[in-house]
Design an enzyme around this catalytic site. Structure first.
Site, PDB file in Angstrom:
ATOM      1  CE  LYS A  13      -2.152  -1.537  -5.292  1.00  0.00           C
ATOM      2  NZ  LYS A  13      -0.821  -1.382  -5.905  1.00  0.00           N
ATOM      3  NE  ARG A  88      -0.442  -6.716  -2.531  1.00  0.00           N
ATOM      4  CZ  ARG A  88      -0.476  -5.408  -2.213  1.00  0.00           C
ATOM      5  NH1 ARG A  88      -1.448  -4.922  -1.480  1.00  0.00           N
ATOM      6  NH2 ARG A  88       0.470  -4.615  -2.635  1.00  0.00           N
ATOM      7  NE  ARG A 160       5.305   1.413   1.360  1.00  0.00           N
ATOM      8  CZ  ARG A 160       4.354   0.860   0.603  1.00  0.00           C
ATOM      9  NH1 ARG A 160       3.314   1.583   0.240  1.00  0.00           N
ATOM     10  NH2 ARG A 160       4.455  -0.389   0.224  1.00  0.00           N
ATOM     11  NE  ARG A 171       6.339  -3.553  -2.258  1.00  0.00           N
ATOM     12  CZ  ARG A 171       6.483  -2.227  -2.295  1.00  0.00           C
ATOM     13  NH1 ARG A 171       7.687  -1.695  -2.160  1.00  0.00           N
ATOM     14  NH2 ARG A 171       5.447  -1.456  -2.455  1.00  0.00           N
TER      15      ARG A 171
END
Ligand code: ADP
Ligand code: ADP
Ligand code: ZN
Length: 212
Positions: A13, A88, A160, A171
């Protein structure tokens, strides 16, 4: 050009949003980037968001929706935007409908980038990001010219904090449970377009661009 980019974490994305924003001269609005900046700066928002993010959980809807409302009403989003990572959840999508109605505008499309789970996992392990300018790389699929250094600003690339395998699995589960229902939500509104994201970055980009 008012677009939502959807897809599981690691689908690409952010990568596509940056390219589209540049091609169409509209801002990329990435809620993950906004939250990470807030955490780094230690703002009240950052303090609220930090624990959720570290655990791979979603930040509460009311926290994120307020930020998006403000951001969408800024001048530079008047002619359009690429929303990356928002909405989301169904309540977030309903809030977005309300915000756009207040603004008197409509979405042009919701692009759903489809990538199988196995491929996602290997994308995370190679993801490197620039904490300075937000650029994203992949050690194999999209390497910087000089290892560990950002092409755009010379910053030191990092992994990250939430890209470790355990948090990544979580996630993806959160995506399946809370975000996937948005596919039907936008299908019903006749806004959904599925894109095969399991191809090279440029190919995915050309297909999305051609569509818009
Ligand atoms: P990815 O690109 O890997 O999907 P993001 O950078 O978009 O990840 O998001 C990182 C984290 O920020 C998420 O795991 C979540 O904790 C938080 N976050 C980002 N966007 C939202 C949102 N719309 N609602 C709730 N939490 C969010
Ligand atoms: P998201 O924002 O959906 O979490 P990213 O854009 O950060 O995804 O991409 C995740 C990782 O996969 C990054 O390291 C990125 O460079 C890489 N990547 C993105 N798109 C592709 C693609 N089409 N093929 C291979 N790797 C990709
Ligand atoms: Zn950089």
């Amino acid at each position: 050009m008012r677009i939502v980019l959807m897809g599981p974490p690691g689908a690409g994305k952010g990568t596509q949003a940056k390219k589209l924003a540049e091609a169409f001269s509209v801002p990329q609005i990435a809620t993950g980037d906004i939250l990470r900046a807030a955490v780094q700066q230690g703002t009240p928002l950052g303090k609220k968001a930090k624990e959720y993010m570290e655990q791979g959980l979603l930040v509460p809807d009311e926290v994120i929706t307020g930020i998006v409302r403000e951001r969408l009403k800024a001048n530079d989003a008047e002619k359009g935007f690429i929303l990356d990572g928002f909405p989301r959840t169904i309540p977030q999508a309903e809030s977005l409908d309300k915000i756009l109605e207040e603004m008197g505008v409509k979405l042009d499309a919701v692009i759903n980038i489809v990538v199988p789970r196995d491929e996602l996992i290997q994308r995370f392990t190679g993801r490197r990001v620039c904490p300075n300018c937000g650029a994203t790389y992949h050690v194999k699929h999209n390497p910087p010219k000089q290892e560990g250094i950002c092409d755009k600003c010379g910053g030191q690339l990092i992994v990250r904090a939430d890209d470790d395998i355990k948090t990544v699995e979580k996630r993806i589960d959160v995506y399946e449970r809370e975000t996937k229902p948005l596919i039907d939500y936008y299908k019903d509104k006749e806004l959904l377009v599925n894109i095969d994201g399991n191809r090279p970055i440029e190919e995915v980009f050309e297909e999305i661009k051609g569509l818009l």
